[in-house]
Design a protein around this motif. Structure first.
Motif, PDB file in Angstrom:
ATOM      1  N   PRO A  52       0.794  -1.229   0.000  1.00  0.00           N
ATOM      2  CA  PRO A  52       0.000   0.000   0.000  1.00  0.00           C
ATOM      3  C   PRO A  52       0.832   1.289   0.000  1.00  0.00           C
ATOM      4  O   PRO A  52       0.329   2.359  -0.330  1.00  0.00           O
ATOM      5  CB  PRO A  52      -0.823  -0.102   1.295  1.00  0.00           C
ATOM      6  N   HIS A  53       2.107   1.174   0.362  1.00  0.00           N
ATOM      7  CA  HIS A  53       2.976   2.351   0.462  1.00  0.00           C
ATOM      8  C   HIS A  53       3.775   2.612  -0.819  1.00  0.00           C
ATOM      9  O   HIS A  53       4.476   3.620  -0.902  1.00  0.00           O
ATOM     10  CB  HIS A  53       3.970   2.177   1.621  1.00  0.00           C
ATOM     11  N   LEU A  54       3.691   1.687  -1.787  1.00  0.00           N
ATOM     12  CA  LEU A  54       4.587   1.735  -2.950  1.00  0.00           C
ATOM     13  C   LEU A  54       3.824   1.691  -4.271  1.00  0.00           C
ATOM     14  O   LEU A  54       2.774   1.060  -4.371  1.00  0.00           O
ATOM     15  CB  LEU A  54       5.552   0.541  -2.913  1.00  0.00           C
ATOM     16  N   ASP A  55       4.385   2.338  -5.280  1.00  0.00           N
ATOM     17  CA  ASP A  55       3.842   2.198  -6.633  1.00  0.00           C
ATOM     18  C   ASP A  55       4.193   0.832  -7.203  1.00  0.00           C
ATOM     19  O   ASP A  55       3.390   0.188  -7.878  1.00  0.00           O
ATOM     20  CB  ASP A  55       4.405   3.293  -7.556  1.00  0.00           C
ATOM     21  N   VAL A  56       5.445   0.394  -6.944  1.00  0.00           N
ATOM     22  CA  VAL A  56       5.937  -0.888  -7.454  1.00  0.00           C
ATOM     23  C   VAL A  56       6.781  -1.554  -6.368  1.00  0.00           C
ATOM     24  O   VAL A  56       7.553  -0.887  -5.686  1.00  0.00           O
ATOM     25  CB  VAL A  56       6.830  -0.702  -8.708  1.00  0.00           C
ATOM     26  N   LEU A  57       6.603  -2.862  -6.203  1.00  0.00           N
ATOM     27  CA  LEU A  57       7.455  -3.640  -5.304  1.00  0.00           C
ATOM     28  C   LEU A  57       8.006  -4.836  -6.089  1.00  0.00           C
ATOM     29  O   LEU A  57       7.249  -5.609  -6.670  1.00  0.00           O
ATOM     30  CB  LEU A  57       6.665  -4.133  -4.088  1.00  0.00           C
ATOM     31  N   GLN A  58       9.334  -4.953  -6.105  1.00  0.00           N
ATOM     32  CA  GLN A  58       9.996  -6.104  -6.719  1.00  0.00           C
ATOM     33  C   GLN A  58      10.213  -7.160  -5.633  1.00  0.00           C
ATOM     34  O   GLN A  58      10.562  -6.825  -4.496  1.00  0.00           O
ATOM     35  CB  GLN A  58      11.370  -5.705  -7.273  1.00  0.00           C
ATOM     36  N   VAL A  59      10.026  -8.438  -5.966  1.00  0.00           N
ATOM     37  CA  VAL A  59      10.322  -9.502  -5.005  1.00  0.00           C
ATOM     38  C   VAL A  59      11.125 -10.607  -5.690  1.00  0.00           C
ATOM     39  O   VAL A  59      10.935 -10.877  -6.880  1.00  0.00           O
ATOM     40  CB  VAL A  59       9.043 -10.108  -4.361  1.00  0.00           C
ATOM     41  N   VAL A  60      12.035 -11.235  -4.925  1.00  0.00           N
ATOM     42  CA  VAL A  60      12.826 -12.369  -5.416  1.00  0.00           C
ATOM     43  C   VAL A  60      12.519 -13.560  -4.520  1.00  0.00           C
ATOM     44  O   VAL A  60      12.754 -13.504  -3.307  1.00  0.00           O
ATOM     45  CB  VAL A  60      14.343 -12.056  -5.360  1.00  0.00           C
ATOM     46  N   GLU A  61      11.996 -14.632  -5.106  1.00  0.00           N
ATOM     47  CA  GLU A  61      11.607 -15.823  -4.334  1.00  0.00           C
ATOM     48  C   GLU A  61      12.162 -17.080  -4.991  1.00  0.00           C
ATOM     49  O   GLU A  61      11.979 -17.304  -6.188  1.00  0.00           O
ATOM     50  CB  GLU A  61      10.084 -15.909  -4.225  1.00  0.00           C
ATOM     51  N   LEU A  62      12.839 -17.920  -4.192  1.00  0.00           N
ATOM     52  CA  LEU A  62      13.447 -19.150  -4.690  1.00  0.00           C
ATOM     53  C   LEU A  62      12.457 -20.311  -4.731  1.00  0.00           C
ATOM     54  O   LEU A  62      12.479 -21.126  -5.660  1.00  0.00           O
ATOM     55  CB  LEU A  62      14.650 -19.513  -3.809  1.00  0.00           C
ATOM     56  N   ASP A  63      11.595 -20.416  -3.737  1.00  0.00           N
ATOM     57  CA  ASP A  63      10.665 -21.550  -3.607  1.00  0.00           C
ATOM     58  C   ASP A  63       9.515 -21.397  -4.601  1.00  0.00           C
ATOM     59  O   ASP A  63       8.598 -20.600  -4.402  1.00  0.00           O
ATOM     60  CB  ASP A  63      10.146 -21.616  -2.169  1.00  0.00           C
ATOM     61  N   ARG A  64       9.557 -22.203  -5.647  1.00  0.00           N
ATOM     62  CA  ARG A  64       8.556 -22.064  -6.720  1.00  0.00           C
ATOM     63  C   ARG A  64       7.142 -22.404  -6.249  1.00  0.00           C
ATOM     64  O   ARG A  64       6.163 -21.981  -6.860  1.00  0.00           O
ATOM     65  CB  ARG A  64       8.954 -22.920  -7.931  1.00  0.00           C
ATOM     66  N   ASP A  65       7.022 -23.174  -5.175  1.00  0.00           N
ATOM     67  CA  ASP A  65       5.693 -23.497  -4.647  1.00  0.00           C
ATOM     68  C   ASP A  65       5.005 -22.267  -4.062  1.00  0.00           C
ATOM     69  O   ASP A  65       3.782 -22.257  -3.875  1.00  0.00           O
ATOM     70  CB  ASP A  65       5.790 -24.589  -3.572  1.00  0.00           C
ATOM     71  N   LEU A  66       5.781 -21.234  -3.760  1.00  0.00           N
ATOM     72  CA  LEU A  66       5.200 -20.005  -3.190  1.00  0.00           C
ATOM     73  C   LEU A  66       4.824 -18.984  -4.267  1.00  0.00           C
ATOM     74  O   LEU A  66       4.110 -18.014  -3.975  1.00  0.00           O
ATOM     75  CB  LEU A  66       6.197 -19.363  -2.213  1.00  0.00           C
ATOM     76  N   ILE A  67       5.287 -19.194  -5.492  1.00  0.00           N
ATOM     77  CA  ILE A  67       5.036 -18.225  -6.566  1.00  0.00           C
ATOM     78  C   ILE A  67       3.541 -18.035  -6.856  1.00  0.00           C
ATOM     79  O   ILE A  67       3.080 -16.899  -6.993  1.00  0.00           O
ATOM     80  CB  ILE A  67       5.807 -18.614  -7.854  1.00  0.00           C
ATOM     81  N   PRO A  68       2.728 -19.129  -6.931  1.00  0.00           N
ATOM     82  CA  PRO A  68       1.296 -18.920  -7.208  1.00  0.00           C
ATOM     83  C   PRO A  68       0.611 -18.012  -6.190  1.00  0.00           C
ATOM     84  O   PRO A  68      -0.236 -17.186  -6.549  1.00  0.00           O
ATOM     85  CB  PRO A  68       0.718 -20.339  -7.160  1.00  0.00           C
ATOM     86  N   GLY A  69       0.984 -18.146  -4.916  1.00  0.00           N
ATOM     87  CA  GLY A  69       0.409 -17.284  -3.887  1.00  0.00           C
ATOM     88  C   GLY A  69       0.794 -15.828  -4.088  1.00  0.00           C
ATOM     89  O   GLY A  69      -0.010 -14.915  -3.878  1.00  0.00           O
ATOM     90  N   LEU A  70       2.032 -15.599  -4.531  1.00  0.00           N
ATOM     91  CA  LEU A  70       2.478 -14.230  -4.799  1.00  0.00           C
ATOM     92  C   LEU A  70       1.784 -13.658  -6.035  1.00  0.00           C
ATOM     93  O   LEU A  70       1.456 -12.472  -6.081  1.00  0.00           O
ATOM     94  CB  LEU A  70       4.004 -14.206  -4.984  1.00  0.00           C
ATOM     95  N   VAL A  71       1.535 -14.521  -7.020  1.00  0.00           N
ATOM     96  CA  VAL A  71       0.799 -14.089  -8.218  1.00  0.00           C
ATOM     97  C   VAL A  71      -0.617 -13.671  -7.831  1.00  0.00           C
ATOM     98  O   VAL A  71      -1.134 -12.641  -8.297  1.00  0.00           O
ATOM     99  CB  VAL A  71       0.779 -15.208  -9.284  1.00  0.00           C
ATOM    100  N   ALA A  72      -1.252 -14.459  -6.946  1.00  0.00           N
ATOM    101  CA  ALA A  72      -2.602 -14.118  -6.475  1.00  0.00           C
ATOM    102  C   ALA A  72      -2.593 -12.783  -5.728  1.00  0.00           C
ATOM    103  O   ALA A  72      -3.505 -11.962  -5.886  1.00  0.00           O
ATOM    104  CB  ALA A  72      -3.134 -15.227  -5.574  1.00  0.00           C
ATOM    105  N   LEU A  73      -1.547 -12.568  -4.938  1.00  0.00           N
ATOM    106  CA  LEU A  73      -1.414 -11.300  -4.214  1.00  0.00           C
ATOM    107  C   LEU A  73      -1.222 -10.140  -5.198  1.00  0.00           C
ATOM    108  O   LEU A  73      -1.807  -9.063  -5.027  1.00  0.00           O
ATOM    109  CB  LEU A  73      -0.226 -11.392  -3.250  1.00  0.00           C
TER     110      LEU A  73
END
Length: 263
Positions: A52-73
């Motif tokens: 909510p504080h940012l126009d853009v947030l970059q994230v780096v995640e190694l665990d591919r099982d967590l990527i779908p949850g981040l996509v939903a977010l």
């Protein structure tokens, strides 16, 4: 995202305390245009608080099982969440910063098993990193912020302090995580110095000299630096050859490196 079981091999201890998350966001003080990058967003607890504080947030995640949850977010967020699936230890931070045309602000609840090599990797990005806010094992934060003369002061302290101002901010108990780690944690702020204490052309010599100086903590500088600097050269730098490395401040190591490589 709550069904994901934390994995030991990734050193996953997910931040779960709303109070601690709020406090981290407060100390980071994100502004909308900040080029913020989060390392290891995991289940997105800190990510949700930052978005909510940012126009853009970059994230780096190694665990591919967590990527779908981040996509939903990302899909549910009004801000842009840009997801980089990959290893934070191999990520090109300077390259991303060049693309954005401004130095990165880096945040993260770092896995304890990679925190030190990751910090060194980030330091390699030089001026393309503006500052870093990390949740780390308290022992590591103590070493980062240590002053000469104490048992926590060592190679990590010197190598980070020549490049950054180090601020230990607050401690975090095991109960703030799922699963709780067996150690206490702390949040640290590393602010990149506008002018590093070690000139660019001297960095390799400096790293080699500091590593040698701390190779055996019980030995004197004169012993540890054999083959690099003799006792007379050490003395000419205003340093006692009979001293141990942990008693020297950062500036003394810079003087020794300049003598080791005088041009």
């Amino acid at each position: 995202m709550s069904t994901h079981r934390p994995r030991k091999r990734f050193g996953q201890h997910f931040l779960a305390s709303p109070g601690v998350i709020h406090k981290i966001v407060e100390v980071i003080r994100p502004r909308r245009s900040d080029p913020m990058l989060e390392i290891g967003p995991g289940q997105g607890a800190l990510t949700r608080a930052l978005l909510p504080h940012l126009d853009v947030l970059q994230v780096v995640e190694l665990d591919r099982d967590l990527i779908p949850g981040l996509v939903a977010l990302r899909d549910a967020s009004a801000s842009r969440l840009e997801i980089h699936a990959g290893d934070a230890l191999a990520f090109d931070y300077a390259g991303l910063a060049r693309t954005l045309d401004q130095p990165l602000r880096v945040v993260g609840n770092l896995p304890y098993n990679i925190s030190t090599p990751l910090i060194f990797h980030l330091l390699d990005a030089g001026a393309w990193i503006r500052d870093m806010h990390f949740m780390l094992q308290k022992e590591v934060v103590d070493r980062l912020a240590a002053r000469p003369g104490g048992r926590d002061y060592g190679r990590l302290s010197v190598m980070v302090q020549v490049a950054c101002e180090v601020h230990s901010l607050f401690e975090v108990p095991p109960g703030a995580f799922n699963p709780p780690p067996k150690v206490d944690s702390a949040v640290v702020r590393l602010v990149r110095r506008e002018t590093p204490l070690v000139p660019a052309g001297l960095q390799n010599e400096f790293a080699r000299l500091v590593s040698a100086a701390f190779a055996s903590r019980r030995k004197t500088l004169s012993n540890n630096l054999k083959g690099l600097l003799d006792a007379a050269a050490i003395k000419q730098c205003g340093v006692d050859p009979g001293a141990r490395a942990e008693t020297l401040d950062v500036e003394a190591f810079v003087r020794l490196a300049q003598r080791f490589h005088p041009d």
